[in-house]
Design a protein around this motif. Structure first.
Motif, PDB file in Angstrom:
ATOM      1  N   ASP A 269     -13.007   3.285   5.031  1.00 35.53           N
ATOM      2  CA  ASP A 269     -13.499   4.300   4.152  1.00 35.53           C
ATOM      3  C   ASP A 269     -13.339   3.598   2.666  1.00 35.53           C
ATOM      4  O   ASP A 269     -13.598   4.501   1.594  1.00 35.53           O
ATOM      5  N   GLY A 270     -12.875   2.573   2.640  1.00 31.09           N
ATOM      6  CA  GLY A 270     -12.848   1.716   1.245  1.00 31.09           C
ATOM      7  C   GLY A 270     -11.672   2.153   0.337  1.00 31.09           C
ATOM      8  O   GLY A 270     -11.551   1.866  -0.806  1.00 31.09           O
ATOM      9  N   ARG A 271     -10.870   2.971   0.925  1.00 25.75           N
ATOM     10  CA  ARG A 271      -9.482   3.547   0.150  1.00 25.75           C
ATOM     11  C   ARG A 271      -8.887   2.416  -0.033  1.00 25.75           C
ATOM     12  O   ARG A 271      -8.651   1.475   0.620  1.00 25.75           O
ATOM     13  N   PRO A 272      -8.104   2.287  -1.188  1.00 25.22           N
ATOM     14  CA  PRO A 272      -7.000   1.390  -1.431  1.00 25.22           C
ATOM     15  C   PRO A 272      -5.782   1.390  -0.624  1.00 25.22           C
ATOM     16  O   PRO A 272      -5.333   2.542  -0.558  1.00 25.22           O
ATOM     17  N   VAL A 273      -5.172   0.391  -0.003  1.00 29.48           N
ATOM     18  CA  VAL A 273      -4.038   0.266   0.491  1.00 29.48           C
ATOM     19  C   VAL A 273      -3.470  -0.868  -0.031  1.00 29.48           C
ATOM     20  O   VAL A 273      -3.546  -1.670  -0.700  1.00 29.48           O
ATOM     21  N   PHE A 274      -1.778  -0.621   0.238  1.00 32.00           N
ATOM     22  CA  PHE A 274      -1.094  -1.910  -0.381  1.00 32.00           C
ATOM     23  C   PHE A 274      -0.176  -2.304   0.627  1.00 32.00           C
ATOM     24  O   PHE A 274       0.507  -1.209   1.580  1.00 32.00           O
ATOM     25  N   ALA A 275       0.423  -3.588   0.429  1.00 30.37           N
ATOM     26  CA  ALA A 275       1.651  -3.944   1.333  1.00 30.37           C
ATOM     27  C   ALA A 275       2.623  -4.677   0.082  1.00 30.37           C
ATOM     28  O   ALA A 275       1.973  -5.309  -0.551  1.00 30.37           O
ATOM     29  N   LEU A 276       3.798  -4.147   0.099  1.00 32.69           N
ATOM     30  CA  LEU A 276       4.640  -4.466  -0.820  1.00 32.69           C
ATOM     31  C   LEU A 276       6.104  -5.036  -0.513  1.00 32.69           C
ATOM     32  O   LEU A 276       6.510  -4.300   0.383  1.00 32.69           O
ATOM     33  N   PRO A 277       6.732  -5.875  -1.134  1.00 31.90           N
ATOM     34  CA  PRO A 277       8.081  -6.162  -0.500  1.00 31.90           C
ATOM     35  C   PRO A 277       8.956  -5.348  -1.212  1.00 31.90           C
ATOM     36  O   PRO A 277       8.835  -4.716  -2.491  1.00 31.90           O
ATOM     37  N   TRP A 278      10.049  -4.573  -0.463  1.00 28.66           N
ATOM     38  CA  TRP A 278      10.644  -3.669  -1.095  1.00 28.66           C
ATOM     39  C   TRP A 278      12.021  -3.450  -0.209  1.00 28.66           C
ATOM     40  O   TRP A 278      11.819  -3.535   0.827  1.00 28.66           O
ATOM     41  N   GLU A 279      13.087  -3.869  -1.131  1.00 29.08           N
ATOM     42  CA  GLU A 279      14.505  -3.767  -0.365  1.00 29.08           C
ATOM     43  C   GLU A 279      14.721  -4.668   0.922  1.00 29.08           C
ATOM     44  O   GLU A 279      15.354  -4.226   1.914  1.00 29.08           O
ATOM     45  N   GLY A 280      14.000  -5.817   1.110  1.00 34.68           N
ATOM     46  CA  GLY A 280      14.221  -6.830   1.872  1.00 34.68           C
ATOM     47  C   GLY A 280      13.228  -6.430   3.029  1.00 34.68           C
ATOM     48  O   GLY A 280      13.355  -7.049   4.114  1.00 34.68           O
ATOM     49  N   ARG A 281      12.172  -5.558   2.964  1.00 29.93           N
ATOM     50  CA  ARG A 281      11.440  -5.016   3.960  1.00 29.93           C
ATOM     51  C   ARG A 281       9.974  -5.225   3.364  1.00 29.93           C
ATOM     52  O   ARG A 281       9.850  -5.401   2.205  1.00 29.93           O
ATOM     53  N   THR A 282       8.996  -4.878   4.185  1.00 33.45           N
ATOM     54  CA  THR A 282       7.510  -4.617   3.401  1.00 33.45           C
ATOM     55  C   THR A 282       7.063  -3.356   3.911  1.00 33.45           C
ATOM     56  O   THR A 282       7.129  -2.648   4.950  1.00 33.45           O
ATOM     57  N   LEU A 283       6.725  -2.635   2.862  1.00 31.87           N
ATOM     58  CA  LEU A 283       6.155  -1.245   2.666  1.00 31.87           C
ATOM     59  C   LEU A 283       4.677  -1.217   2.761  1.00 31.87           C
ATOM     60  O   LEU A 283       4.170  -1.979   1.993  1.00 31.87           O
ATOM     61  N   LEU A 284       4.117  -0.699   3.480  1.00 34.44           N
ATOM     62  CA  LEU A 284       2.429  -0.294   3.914  1.00 34.44           C
ATOM     63  C   LEU A 284       2.288   1.092   3.484  1.00 34.44           C
ATOM     64  O   LEU A 284       2.860   2.078   4.096  1.00 34.44           O
ATOM     65  N   GLY A 285       1.273   1.120   2.677  1.00 33.63           N
ATOM     66  CA  GLY A 285       0.867   2.709   2.500  1.00 33.63           C
ATOM     67  C   GLY A 285      -0.563   2.797   1.518  1.00 33.63           C
ATOM     68  O   GLY A 285      -0.907   1.692   1.258  1.00 33.63           O
ATOM     69  N   THR A 286      -0.914   3.757   1.219  1.00 35.99           N
ATOM     70  CA  THR A 286      -0.578   5.303   1.786  1.00 35.99           C
ATOM     71  C   THR A 286      -1.563   6.102   2.094  1.00 35.99           C
ATOM     72  O   THR A 286      -2.946   5.469   1.893  1.00 35.99           O
ATOM     73  N   THR A 287      -1.313   6.913   2.899  1.00 28.59           N
ATOM     74  CA  THR A 287      -2.639   8.047   3.238  1.00 28.59           C
ATOM     75  C   THR A 287      -2.719   8.973   2.287  1.00 28.59           C
ATOM     76  O   THR A 287      -1.964   8.992   1.239  1.00 28.59           O
ATOM     77  N   ASP A 288      -3.755   9.701   2.285  1.00 29.39           N
ATOM     78  CA  ASP A 288      -3.907  11.036   1.232  1.00 29.39           C
ATOM     79  C   ASP A 288      -4.694  11.795   1.929  1.00 29.39           C
ATOM     80  O   ASP A 288      -5.995  11.835   1.839  1.00 29.39           O
ATOM     81  N   LEU A 289      -3.985  12.954   2.282  1.00 34.23           N
ATOM     82  CA  LEU A 289      -4.726  14.064   3.019  1.00 34.23           C
ATOM     83  C   LEU A 289      -4.038  15.508   2.827  1.00 34.23           C
ATOM     84  O   LEU A 289      -2.597  15.221   2.620  1.00 34.23           O
TER      85      LEU A 289
END
Length: 530
Positions: A269-289
């Motif tokens: 759907d072309g929505r922006p998604v991100f992956a970022l380093p956080w607290e020694g892990r990798t965070l992936l998000g996000t939905t919006d519904l």
């Protein structure tokens, strides 16, 4: 002041009104309590569940200007957010930290190099410095070698910031207490008290004892986030908010390695998604519904959301072959977003804050984590006529006091990373934390980004009532370790039982409650199939 002492201190205000009674212990309420208390106002804040237990511990952990809001024409919101981001970086070093984003651009994207570059130029203009830089495809791949190469035209990088959202709330609340505010955890506002056509207090119930108390206040602040409309309904007011759910996945960093944050567009759907380093892990998000479940039920990711995010990460990083076994945990938060009445696209709803003064009830909701202080100042200005102390609002004053000599000296001999973390999260309480630490308790728990001394301090000083308070918000063990850190429970048992006075039966009950919550709200949905 201990929790029981704070509850007892409220007895005075059964007859002598507070200046402000703040209902809600997320970032919005914490910001209001701090700004009012630093003016000398008499303030009490109550939270029905746990401090930061709602959206304020389940955000995307970003302190950002909201680049995508520019595309929606929300220039004022972006300007304010960039200004507040700059102030938080200045006032909360180590807790709010710079984060560089890389935004790959692909041939055929609706927003190509030029459009994105114009947006980033405005971003930099608001910030007063240039951080944007264009990178050729080879340079993008050098920074993100696992990224999908097909149709890559290059990419923009720019600067934003991130935080531990729950610890941010706790630090702001601690600062409010230093200025004299009372803050009470697991104390619910059961009803509003009205007299002469105005709200003049609330009936409060302590979850631990069941005791109730009617507290008078010149101003009652409704900072309950997604629950704000429920409190407003006590006055017969109609709804203003549209609860939207945002869900995230947490990955092992070695399985989804990102040296900086990566933003990309979902292939569906072309929505922006991100992956970022956080607290020694990798965070992936996000939905919006739209979130249609009862608000009193803690949210969890749905199978459809899980599939949506897995589809995004597999498309962006095909060579990694990411699967179910690589997901450490999930979490979902409900955003209190202003309802425009247009139900077609949740992502297009405005993220500006809502400030309403209705018959003595001041509602502060909506908005973003980044702009909590700006919304608090704007809200308090609405009621300056009823609370003279608020004439002394200082919107440009440093948000936090710097740690004192005792804490700085106590932390001097610590390893640099630990010293920075403790001073950023605990400020002048660092000396107390280190004094109370037992031998060996300053060693980091592997992959948990905390140590046993922090857990001891939290149990003694941070109003922990349940095990999930400790493992999901005072620390982030429940997000950073598999199964919510269940393998650590045996190790934590003597510390928790000693500091909280729990017998074996209470410990077993809390463990059962915690495991159930992790399974329902922080795990992989049982109905998901790859």
């Amino acid at each position: 002041m201990k929790r029981a002492d704070s509850w007892a201190a409220l007895r005075l205000h059964e007859t002598e009104p507070l200046d402000l009674l703040v209902i809600g212990g997320g970032i919005a309420g914490a910001g209001v309590a701090l700004e009012a208390a630093r003016c000398g106002a008499r303030v009490a804040l109550v939270e029905a569940r746990d401090f930061a237990g709602g959206t304020s511990s389940k955000s995307s952990k970003l302190v950002h200007g909201g680049l995508r809001y520019l595309a929606q024409g929300q220039v004022g919101l972006t300007r304010e957010s960039v200004r507040e981001r700059k102030a938080l970086l200045r006032d909360m070093p180590g807790l709010v930290t710079p984060l560089r984003f890389l935004l790959p651009v692909r041939r055929g994207d609706r927003k190509g190099r030029r459009i994105l570059g114009l947006g980033l130029a405005m971003y930099d203009f608001f910030a007063g410095r240039r951080t944007r830089q264009w990178h050729a495809p080879a340079a993008v791949l050098a920074q993100a070698p696992h990224l999908q190469e097909q149709d890559l035209a290059g990419g923009w990088s720019y600067l934003d910031a991130q935080t531990d959202d729950a610890r941010l709330v706790l630090r702001v609340l601690a600062e409010a207490r230093l200025h004299g505010a009372l803050t009470l955890n697991h104390v619910a506002a059961e009803s509003l008290i009205e007299a002469e056509g105005r709200v003049q207090g609330a009936c409060l119930r302590d979850a631990a004892s069941g005791e109730t108390r009617v507290v008078q206040a010149r101003v009652v602040v409704n900072a309950t986030g997604a629950w704000a409309d429920r409190l407003r309904q006590n006055l017969g007011e109609g709804p203003k908010l549209r609860p939207l759910r945002g869900s995230h996945l947490v990955f092992e960093a070695w399985r989804l390695p990102v040296a900086q944050a990566l933003a990309f567009f979902h292939p569906r759907d072309g929505r922006p998604v991100f992956a970022l380093p956080w607290e020694g892990r990798t965070l992936l998000g996000t939905t919006d519904l739209d979130h249609r479940d009862p608000l009193d039920r803690e949210p969890g990711i749905s199978a459809a959301e899980f599939d949506y995010l897995m589809q995004a990460v597999r498309a962006a990083f095909p060579s990694l072959d990411l699967g179910l076994e690589d997901v450490v945990s999930t979490f979902s938060g409900v955003r209190p977003v202003l309802d425009s009445g247009d139900r077609r696209d949740p992502s297009k709803e405005a993220r500006e804050h809502l400030i309403l003064a209705e018959r003595g009830l001041l509602t502060v909701s909506g908005g973003k984590l980044t702009t909590f202080r700006a919304s608090a100042i704007q809200a308090l200005r609405r009621v300056q006529g009823r609370v003279p102390a608020l004439q002394r609002l200082r919107p440009d004053a440093p948000l936090l006091r710097t740690p004192g000599i005792a804490s700085l000296q106590a932390a001097r001999a610590l390893p640099p990373a630990l010293r920075e973390r403790l001073l950023a999260r605990y400020g002048d309480a660092t000396a107390t934390l280190l004094t109370e630490a037992r031998p060996g308790e300053l060693q980091d728990i592997p992959h948990a980004q905390c140590c046993l001394a922090e857990l001891r301090y939290a149990c003694r000083h941070e109003a922990v009532l349940h095990l999930d308070d400790l493992l999901l918000r005072r620390s982030r063990i429940g997000l950073l370790l598999r199964d919510g850190g269940a393998a650590l429970l045996h190790t934590l048992r003597p510390l928790v039982q000693e500091t909280l006075g729990w017998n074996d039966e209470r410990w077993d009950d809390e463990c059962h409650r915690y495991r159930d919550r992790v399974l329902r709200c922080y795990g992989i949905p049982t109905e998901w199939r790859p």
